[in-house]
Design a protein around this motif. Structure first.
Motif, PDB file in Angstrom:
ATOM      1  N   THR A  52     -19.553 -58.477 -25.580  1.00  0.00           N
ATOM      2  CA  THR A  52     -19.522 -59.426 -24.467  1.00  0.00           C
ATOM      3  C   THR A  52     -19.394 -60.849 -24.994  1.00  0.00           C
ATOM      4  OG1 THR A  52     -20.892 -57.984 -23.096  1.00  0.00           O
ATOM      5  CG2 THR A  52     -20.764 -60.306 -22.464  1.00  0.00           C
ATOM      6  N   ARG A  53     -18.341 -61.531 -24.557  1.00  0.00           N
ATOM      7  CA  ARG A  53     -18.136 -62.924 -24.925  1.00  0.00           C
ATOM      8  C   ARG A  53     -17.790 -63.718 -23.676  1.00  0.00           C
ATOM      9  NH1 ARG A  53     -15.537 -60.523 -29.566  1.00  0.00           N
ATOM     10  NH2 ARG A  53     -16.610 -61.119 -31.488  1.00  0.00           N
ATOM     11  N   TYR A  54     -18.065 -64.997 -23.734  1.00  0.00           N
ATOM     12  CA  TYR A  54     -17.689 -65.921 -22.672  1.00  0.00           C
ATOM     13  C   TYR A  54     -16.577 -66.802 -23.212  1.00  0.00           C
ATOM     14  CZ  TYR A  54     -21.891 -64.323 -20.339  1.00  0.00           C
ATOM     15  OH  TYR A  54     -22.841 -63.528 -19.731  1.00  0.00           O
ATOM     16  N   ARG A  55     -15.512 -66.935 -22.429  1.00  0.00           N
ATOM     17  CA  ARG A  55     -14.327 -67.661 -22.886  1.00  0.00           C
ATOM     18  C   ARG A  55     -14.022 -68.813 -21.943  1.00  0.00           C
ATOM     19  NH1 ARG A  55     -13.755 -62.231 -23.443  1.00  0.00           N
ATOM     20  NH2 ARG A  55     -13.275 -61.467 -25.553  1.00  0.00           N
ATOM     21  N   THR A 101     -16.800 -63.932 -16.979  1.00  0.00           N
ATOM     22  CA  THR A 101     -17.010 -64.421 -18.334  1.00  0.00           C
ATOM     23  C   THR A 101     -15.880 -65.312 -18.841  1.00  0.00           C
ATOM     24  OG1 THR A 101     -15.984 -62.422 -19.250  1.00  0.00           O
ATOM     25  CG2 THR A 101     -18.382 -62.399 -18.966  1.00  0.00           C
ATOM     26  N   THR A 102     -14.968 -65.687 -17.948  1.00  0.00           N
ATOM     27  CA  THR A 102     -13.803 -66.463 -18.362  1.00  0.00           C
ATOM     28  C   THR A 102     -13.533 -67.589 -17.374  1.00  0.00           C
ATOM     29  OG1 THR A 102     -12.808 -64.467 -19.309  1.00  0.00           O
ATOM     30  CG2 THR A 102     -11.347 -66.352 -18.962  1.00  0.00           C
ATOM     31  N   GLU A 103     -13.208 -68.761 -17.902  1.00  0.00           N
ATOM     32  CA  GLU A 103     -12.769 -69.860 -17.049  1.00  0.00           C
ATOM     33  C   GLU A 103     -11.644 -70.610 -17.733  1.00  0.00           C
ATOM     34  OE1 GLU A 103     -14.606 -73.944 -15.172  1.00  0.00           O
ATOM     35  OE2 GLU A 103     -15.614 -72.053 -14.725  1.00  0.00           O
ATOM     36  N   ALA A 146     -16.643 -83.261 -18.125  1.00  0.00           N
ATOM     37  CA  ALA A 146     -17.648 -82.766 -17.188  1.00  0.00           C
ATOM     38  C   ALA A 146     -17.401 -81.305 -16.842  1.00  0.00           C
ATOM     39  CB  ALA A 146     -17.666 -83.627 -15.929  1.00  0.00           C
ATOM     40  N   ASP A 147     -16.133 -80.947 -16.588  1.00  0.00           N
ATOM     41  CA  ASP A 147     -15.829 -79.566 -16.235  1.00  0.00           C
ATOM     42  C   ASP A 147     -16.166 -78.613 -17.380  1.00  0.00           C
ATOM     43  OD1 ASP A 147     -14.945 -80.294 -13.745  1.00  0.00           O
ATOM     44  OD2 ASP A 147     -13.121 -79.074 -13.863  1.00  0.00           O
ATOM     45  N   ALA A 152     -23.032 -73.108 -17.176  1.00  0.00           N
ATOM     46  CA  ALA A 152     -23.021 -71.956 -16.269  1.00  0.00           C
ATOM     47  C   ALA A 152     -22.994 -70.648 -17.046  1.00  0.00           C
ATOM     48  CB  ALA A 152     -21.821 -72.051 -15.327  1.00  0.00           C
ATOM     49  N   PHE A 153     -22.203 -70.581 -18.101  1.00  0.00           N
ATOM     50  CA  PHE A 153     -22.162 -69.376 -18.922  1.00  0.00           C
ATOM     51  C   PHE A 153     -23.517 -69.136 -19.594  1.00  0.00           C
ATOM     52  CE2 PHE A 153     -17.303 -69.807 -19.574  1.00  0.00           C
ATOM     53  CZ  PHE A 153     -17.059 -68.971 -18.493  1.00  0.00           C
TER      54      PHE A 153
END
Length: 249
Positions: A60-63, A92-94, A135-136, A143-144
């Motif tokens: 599991t990774r956040y990208r 998990t992705t943005e 900021a984004d 959030a992640f």
């Protein structure tokens, strides 16, 4: 190759050099790192390197990927198959869209065999001093971290493609300040960040930005005849006085 992976390396190609490089990669992954990806190389090689640095589907990774001039197809090619990843790719992705003018990656992806992007968050941002982009990215990282209940070292992968496009639209000092903020957040979360600059290693622009990063990853295309690969990378870690051999990408 990405931090935490293994492979032959080292300034002289000796086993001791290879072991030293593996130790440096392990430290970069454990402590968080920011990598400048450069080279006199086709754009597709930057996409391939970015995909590797964003991580595969094995855990599991956040990208988090900020795009300025990356094509929609290249964004799709960096992400793993949503059927192969643990959990939901949408959670998990943005993709932070800082293109000028903004364009939707999800709408332009277009390839029938590509993983669907319609469920992935894709805020668009345009601002005069890059404060909105900062900021984004900061909000997405937070959030992640909240969603994960605390991110493990190396679990969050951040990419910015490309630094060159930012410099074309903003003063270089503004871009530098933005990168310092973003790289600071990446370090705070022990994350791995990479930042694409499609300039040759040793060029004036690459040299001016290199000091802002923990290491520089240099890319090149090679003749695939007689090899099992057509692209290579070389790592430069000035703080350790370390430059690797050329490695298969």
């Amino acid at each position: 190759m990405s931090p935490g992976s293994s492979g032959r390396a080292g300034g002289d190609g000796t086993p001791a050099d290879a072991e030293r490089f593996r130790d440096v990669l392990a430290e970069l992954r454990a402590d968080g790192c920011n990598l400048l990806v450069v080279g006199d190389a086709p754009r597709r090689l930057f996409t391939a390197a970015s995909a590797g640095l964003l991580g595969g589907p094995d855990e599991t990774r956040y990208r988090l990927l900020a795009i300025t001039d990356a094509s929609s197809r290249s964004v799709v090619e960096r992400l793993p198959d949503p059927e192969a990843v643990p959990g939901s790719l949408a959670e998990t992705t943005e993709v932070v869209n800082h293109a000028a003018p903004p364009r939707s990656v999800a709408e332009e992806a277009g390839r029938p065999e590509a993983p669907p992007l319609s469920d992935i968050s894709e805020p668009s941002v345009a601002d005069p001093e890059l404060a909105g982009l900062q900021a984004d990215l900061a909000e997405a990282m937070a959030a992640f971290d909240c969603h994960a209940g605390g991110l493990d070292p190396g679990q969050l992968r951040v990419g910015v493609d490309s630094v060159g496009a930012l410099v074309e639209h903003y003063d270089e000092d503004v871009v530098r300040r933005c990168l310092r903020v973003v790289t600071g957040y990446v370090s705070d979360y022990d994350a791995m960040g990479h930042y694409v600059l499609t300039e040759p290693y040793g060029s004036d622009r690459a040299d001016r930005f290199a000091d802002e990063f923990d290491a520089v990853v240099e890319l090149r295309a090679v003749d695939a005849a007689g090899r099992d690969h057509g692209a290579e990378e070389r790592w430069h870690v000035p703080s350790r006085d370390l430059t690797t051999d050329w490695l298969p990408l």
